[in-house]
Design a protein around this motif. Structure first.
Motif, mmCIF file in Angstrom:
data_model
loop_
_atom_site.group_PDB
_atom_site.id
_atom_site.type_symbol
_atom_site.label_atom_id
_atom_site.label_comp_id
_atom_site.label_asym_id
_atom_site.label_seq_id
_atom_site.Cartn_x
_atom_site.Cartn_y
_atom_site.Cartn_z
ATOM 1 N N THR A 1 -34.921 0.373 -21.622
ATOM 2 C CA THR A 1 -35.898 -0.313 -22.453
ATOM 3 C C THR A 1 -37.166 0.519 -22.560
ATOM 4 O O THR A 1 -37.497 1.304 -21.673
ATOM 5 C CB THR A 1 -36.275 -1.706 -21.881
ATOM 6 O OG1 THR A 1 -36.959 -1.535 -20.635
ATOM 7 C CG2 THR A 1 -35.039 -2.569 -21.674
ATOM 8 N N ASP B 1 -34.800 -9.163 -26.521
ATOM 9 C CA ASP B 1 -35.474 -8.837 -27.773
ATOM 10 C C ASP B 1 -36.342 -10.000 -28.238
ATOM 11 O O ASP B 1 -37.438 -9.805 -28.787
ATOM 12 C CB ASP B 1 -34.435 -8.473 -28.830
ATOM 13 C CG ASP B 1 -35.054 -7.882 -30.080
ATOM 14 O OD1 ASP B 1 -35.950 -7.026 -29.948
ATOM 15 O OD2 ASP B 1 -34.648 -8.274 -31.196
ATOM 16 N N GLN C 1 -37.706 -1.140 -27.672
ATOM 17 C CA GLN C 1 -36.320 -0.673 -27.779
ATOM 18 C C GLN C 1 -35.535 -1.172 -26.574
ATOM 19 O O GLN C 1 -36.036 -1.173 -25.443
ATOM 20 C CB GLN C 1 -36.289 0.861 -27.829
ATOM 21 C CG GLN C 1 -34.923 1.440 -28.179
ATOM 22 C CD GLN C 1 -34.995 2.955 -28.348
ATOM 23 O OE1 GLN C 1 -35.814 3.624 -27.732
ATOM 24 N NE2 GLN C 1 -34.148 3.500 -29.185
#
Length: 531
Positions: free
Chosen positions: A459, A515, A522
């Motif tokens: 991430t 998310d 990301q």
């Protein structure tokens, strides 16, 4: 004593003679592969085993292969070989990935002609004594737009032949550069553009997680009305039920399939539909192709057994036994670095740059580079190996460069891998600790110390409080156990990364939940070969 090779499937006499001419003691028993018990009984006598598809090389057979050094498959597919067991046994597995390219490409072109002019149905009708000239109205290929999904070895040949037929060729391939496309005389496009414009669509990609159902119902519905679809690559690339529905509705005008999701295909949604041409996986079935792969197998095996040269190996780098003892962990590191980059990069790669620092700079850089490039390419094409990866990269117009330098940092040696695309540069660095285990030590210029596991989660986020808690809580609530948690940041309040080593692959549902928090720029689930 001369090396001894067993040929347990039907190989041409010319190929068998190559072994003899090279001084190999060859035992040609073309039906032995069908008798697994007998094969297991005798395999211990041989240094090499040459096969086609009938011989199944199982872990049980390999247990008895006390002298076996190499298995070579005349053809591309090696599903009939337990490669993990072979690797553990120290047996090299080779194939011949380029021997049937022309034959398969020609079959795709033939299928395109057949579906354009409804040749099989017209032939059957005429054989039946009918004269249904008006029923079989076809279309010309000249001037039509051919959409090629996958412009690699076979797809590239199809592009060339189609241009000779005066077709407009457009191609979708994540590894096809604009320069390479220009040289091929094709237009590089995105998949949605190809679907909208193509009169014919032909597939030439391997079956991977990325390509499975690439022609899904959703994508098939985006195609131009009257499109004709050809698949001579792999079953599972097309949603066959959805295609059958669209053929019945008239949206798709025809289809030609040589491969199916389930094979042998004794029943299929496409069977019995008008203007659907089906063949029983004949892509490589020509006399020339079968002879080519047989001759290649004989040459490759002879080279290895007599000189130690390794060609088209699927499970071993091109290094000597002495080098392998020292280089093994570094080769694994190079592969892992490439795998990280490959899984993180969705756009076409223009260049791959590799820096070797310190002790690693004095090793066999050809093998290390091949391992890194193979790691990148395998995310798109799992059939790529350390031998073929540089060739595949070159064919796609990817420039590969290497630099080596003396020890310049805190580590005795390290490798830094950088890829360049039109949008960005992405880099990762790694080293091998004294315990022989590879580590990631830098991502995007941010220093870390990450153990590499089979399943990982990566991430990126802004450096702010709560990130660790969000990751830990989400993983815990969804039953994902964290084995190792590594963090890094560019500066306080700047860009930050996290790399989690987890016990199981992180599902799309968990990624969606992360998310939805809005805290991450990301999120990517990653898989690595750590065997």
């Amino acid at each position: 004593m001369a090396p001894k090779v067993l040929v347990s499937d039907k190989l041409s006499e010319t190929a068998v003679q190559i072994f003899r001419d090279r001084g190999i003691d060859v035992d040609f028993q073309p039906d032995l592969g069908k008798d697994k018990d007998k094969l297991a009984e005798v395999i211990g006598q041989y240094d090499g085993l040459a096969i086609r598809s009938a011989t199944k090389v199982t872990a049980k057979i390999l247990e008895n292969a006390t002298n076996l050094k190499v298995i070579a498959r005349a053809g591309i597919g090696t599903d009939n070989i337990d490669k993990e067991a072979a690797s553990k046994k120290g047996v090299i597995v080779m194939n011949t990935p380029f021997g049937n390219m022309i034959t398969t490409a020609e079959h795709a072109i033939a299928m395109m002609f057949a579906v354009a002019r409804q040749l099989p149905e017209a032939s059957a009708s005429t054989h039946a004594g009918k004269w249904e000239k008006s029923k079989f109205m076809g279309v010309e290929l000249t001037g039509k737009t051919l959409g090629v999904i996958g412009a690699g070895n076979i797809g590239g040949i199809v592009c060339d032949r189609a241009r000779g037929l005066k077709m407009k060729v457009i191609a979708y391939d994540p590894f096809l550069s604009e320069a390479k496309a220009d040289k091929m005389g094709v237009e590089k496009v995105e998949l949605d553009d190809l679907l909208k414009r193509a009169d014919f669509i032909t597939l030439h990609v391997p079956l991977t997680d990325q390509t499975r159902n690439i022609l899904s119902r959703e994508n098939l519905e985006k195609t131009k009305k009257g499109v004709r679809i050809i698949n001579c690559a792999r079953g599972g690339l097309v949603d066959e039920n959805a295609l059958a529905d669209l053929l019945k509705s008239g949206h798709v005008a025809g289809a030609a399939f040589d491969v199916f999701a389930q094979e042998p295909a004794t029943e299929n949604p496409l069977f019995g539909l008008p203007n659907v041409v089906c063949t029983p996986h004949l892509g490589a079935a020509t006399t020339e192709a079968q002879e080519n792969v047989a001759l290649q197998v004989a040459e490759q095996m002879s080279d290895y057994l007599l000189t130690g040269a390794v060609t088209n190996a699927l499970n071993m780098p091109s290094v000597t036994a002495e080098e392998a003892k020292v280089m093994g962990p570094w080769i694994k590191l190079a592969d892992n670095l490439g795998a990280f980059i490959g899984q993180m990069t969705d756009e076409p790669i223009k260049a791959i740059n590799i820096l070797y620092d310190g002790v690693v700079s004095e090793m066999n850089l050809g093998a290390l580079t091949s391992a890194a490039v193979a790691g990148i390419m395998k995310s798109v094409n799992p059939e790529v190996n350390m031998v073929s990866a540089p060739v595949v990269a070159k064919e796609r117009g990817v420039k590969i460069s290497t630099t080596k330098q003396d020890k310049s940092g805190a580590f005795e040696g390290y490798i830094k891998l950088t890829v360049v695309t039109d949008q960005r540069e992405r880099s990762i660095g790694g080293t091998v600790f004294s315990d022989g285990k590879p580590r990631f030590i830098q991502i995007k210029g941010i220093n870390i110390d990450a153990e590499i596991g089979r399943h990982m989660l990566y991430t990126t986020n802004k450096d702010e409080p709560g990130i660790i808690g969000t990751l830990g809580q989400t993983m815990g609530e969804n039953g994902v156990n964290i084995a190792n948690f590594t963090l890094g940041r560019s500066a306080a309040g700047g860009e930050a990364i996290a790399l989690l080593y987890v016990d199981a692959q992180v599902s799309p549902d968990v990624i969606a939940k992360l998310d939805a928090t809005g805290k991450f720029q990301q999120i990517r689930s990653l898989e690595f070969d750590v065997a």
